[in-house]
Motif scaffolding. Structure first.
Motif, mmCIF file in Angstrom:
data_model
loop_
_atom_site.group_PDB
_atom_site.id
_atom_site.type_symbol
_atom_site.label_atom_id
_atom_site.label_comp_id
_atom_site.label_asym_id
_atom_site.label_seq_id
_atom_site.Cartn_x
_atom_site.Cartn_y
_atom_site.Cartn_z
ATOM 1 N N LEU A 175 0.742 -1.279 0.181
ATOM 2 C CA LEU A 175 -0.025 0.015 -0.059
ATOM 3 C C LEU A 175 1.090 1.213 0.066
ATOM 4 O O LEU A 175 0.402 2.223 -0.507
ATOM 5 N N ALA A 176 2.123 1.210 0.545
ATOM 6 C CA ALA A 176 3.021 2.357 0.478
ATOM 7 C C ALA A 176 3.373 2.713 -0.828
ATOM 8 O O ALA A 176 3.648 3.961 -1.309
ATOM 9 N N THR A 177 3.244 1.944 -1.713
ATOM 10 C CA THR A 177 3.421 2.129 -3.238
ATOM 11 C C THR A 177 2.214 2.387 -3.978
ATOM 12 O O THR A 177 2.616 3.147 -5.092
ATOM 13 N N LEU A 190 4.594 -6.629 -9.408
ATOM 14 C CA LEU A 190 4.377 -6.453 -7.995
ATOM 15 C C LEU A 190 5.723 -6.766 -7.225
ATOM 16 O O LEU A 190 5.912 -5.729 -6.388
ATOM 17 N N ILE A 191 6.457 -7.396 -7.524
ATOM 18 C CA ILE A 191 7.905 -7.785 -6.897
ATOM 19 C C ILE A 191 8.637 -6.497 -7.092
ATOM 20 O O ILE A 191 9.387 -5.888 -6.238
ATOM 21 N N ARG A 192 8.980 -5.867 -8.211
ATOM 22 C CA ARG A 192 9.711 -5.113 -8.725
ATOM 23 C C ARG A 192 9.366 -3.591 -8.095
ATOM 24 O O ARG A 192 9.939 -2.776 -7.691
ATOM 25 N N THR A 193 8.102 -3.538 -7.904
ATOM 26 C CA THR A 193 7.221 -2.341 -7.346
ATOM 27 C C THR A 193 7.648 -2.234 -5.822
ATOM 28 O O THR A 193 8.070 -1.166 -5.454
ATOM 29 N N VAL A 194 7.620 -3.215 -5.098
ATOM 30 C CA VAL A 194 7.775 -3.173 -3.604
ATOM 31 C C VAL A 194 9.414 -3.098 -3.496
ATOM 32 O O VAL A 194 9.670 -2.440 -2.700
ATOM 33 N N ARG A 339 10.910 5.217 -5.077
ATOM 34 C CA ARG A 339 12.020 5.247 -4.547
ATOM 35 C C ARG A 339 11.695 5.975 -2.950
ATOM 36 O O ARG A 339 11.210 6.953 -2.925
ATOM 37 N N GLY A 340 12.235 5.240 -1.992
ATOM 38 C CA GLY A 340 12.031 5.639 -0.619
ATOM 39 C C GLY A 340 10.633 5.661 0.008
ATOM 40 O O GLY A 340 10.511 6.406 1.163
ATOM 41 N N LYS A 341 9.743 5.084 -0.552
ATOM 42 C CA LYS A 341 8.228 5.328 -0.101
ATOM 43 C C LYS A 341 7.955 4.307 1.139
ATOM 44 O O LYS A 341 7.328 4.663 1.944
ATOM 45 N N LEU A 342 8.872 3.277 1.291
ATOM 46 C CA LEU A 342 8.921 2.778 2.665
ATOM 47 C C LEU A 342 9.564 3.221 3.616
ATOM 48 O O LEU A 342 9.112 3.015 4.903
ATOM 49 N N GLY A 343 10.478 3.881 3.396
ATOM 50 C CA GLY A 343 11.164 4.993 4.425
ATOM 51 C C GLY A 343 11.997 4.083 5.389
ATOM 52 O O GLY A 343 12.035 3.034 5.483
#
Length: 359
Positions: A175-177, A190-194, A339-343
């Motif tokens: 969901l962060a993406t 999905l894998i590449r996005t996460v 990039r960086g969306k998970l923090g």
């Protein structure tokens, strides 16, 4: 029915879209029986995009404990995909299930995947140190056409790892993406996005999860579509496009050299497939004769990749009444978006409860 042996920390999501042409009573009964077993271990949500009549038929067949819902309309929040507006409908089903779930640890699986209690426990457990987990599928049973597709799996295992019809993912990471695009090779997307958002993937090639083989007619439809997936993997694409010219050149050699060259071209994929079979406990589920189908698969891919190229030049491969041009976005493109969306504050939490391994 007994209460599932997990807390709300884990949930099973199954995106489904059957047509009257594809549905068989035996397959529906087999799926319903599998869902009944799953409910003993984990909450289950089926996101069903089938036509209204089939949707109601499924609701009547599925166990009462299954949450059976419709997919939400597709969203373009993940970014432009270069596909039709609808794109790959499986993605809308997955994201509907993800948003509807109250669990953090999610097992996403196609309708032909058949987890055991032990494999389900293991894939959830691996999420204690990862955002996305990739196990290994194998066909059970093995009709002849599944032997050919198994050879493809073994070749993949020899070089790196195979892409299964099931993944485990952390809800917060996905969901962060904002979700992922409805492209053709949706699991790779999905894998590449996460990962592009800063997530960690764990590949577990010795975590074996059975799946039902496709019917022969569906298998035939998958040939060019699977080849088209390789437009998302340029180096693999280049190798596969070279296969047909290499085979053609070998066939034009003088008789003695031709026999030797063709024998070498047939032996190489068998040796590669056997390498994949021997890696990561593969011999436990992949019978040796599957390696002998590797030359047949190479011939198939050598032809189908050029057909896929023709579809690419014509605007995309046919899929569900539309055309999909994008197999999957590049890692560089997805890093630019996510990039960086998970923090850096993101921490892995050990799941408090996973499906119990004891009977």
């Amino acid at each position: 029915m007994s209460t599932p042996s997990v807390e709300p920390s884990a949930e099973y999501i199954l995106p489904l879209r059957w047509t009257a042409e594809s549905e068989r009573d035996s397959e529906l009964q087999d799926l319903a029986a599998y869902l009944e077993r799953l409910l003993r271990w984990i909450p289950v949500t089926v996101v069903d995009g089938s036509a209204p009549g089939l949707f109601e038929r499924h609701r009547a067949a599925f166990p009462p404990g299954v949450r059976h819902i419709r997919p939400e309309p597709a969203s373009d929040s993940a970014g432009g995909s270069g596909n039709s507006a609808a794109g790959n409908g499986k993605v809308a089903g997955v994201m509907t299930g993800v948003r509807a779930s109250s669990a953090e640890l999610l097992v996403i699986a196609d309708d032909d995947v058949r987890y055991t209690r032990e494999s389900l426990a293991a894939v959830v457990r691996h999420l204690s140190s990862a955002d996305i987990v990739r196990p290994q599928n194998y066909f059970d049973p093995l009709p002849w056409h599944a032997w050919c597709d198994t050879a493809r799996t073994l070749i993949n295992r020899a070089w790196s790892a195979d892409y299964p019809g099931t993944l485990a993912v952390r809800k917060s990471a996905l969901l962060a993406t904002g979700g992922y695009d409805p492209v053709l090779f949706e699991n790779l997307e999905l894998i590449r996005t996460v990962k592009a958002a800063g997530g960690r993937e764990r590949i577990v090639p010795d975590l074996m999860v059975p799946r039902r083989p496709p019917k022969f007619r569906h298998f035939l439809k998958q040939r060019t579509r699977q080849a088209y997936d390789d437009f998302a993997q340029p180096r693999r694409l280049a190798v596969e496009l070279s296969l047909l010219p290499v085979i053609a050149c070998a066939a034009r050699l003088p008789a003695g050299r031709r026999r030797a060259a063709l024998l070498a071209l047939a032996a190489a994929p068998v040796l590669i497939a056997e390498t994949g079979r021997r890696r990561h406990s593969g011999r436990a589920v992949f019978p040796f004769p599957a390696t002998l189908f590797a030359p047949l698969w190479v011939l198939e891919r050598a032809a189908c990749i050029w057909i896929a190229l023709g579809f690419r030049l014509a605007g995309g491969v046919p899929y569900a009444g539309a055309r999909l041009k994008t197999a999957a976005h590049s890692e560089a493109e997805l890093r630019r978006r996510h990039r960086g969306k998970l923090g850096s504050h993101y921490h892995y939490l050990k799941p408090a409860n996973v499906p119990k391994e004891q009977p």
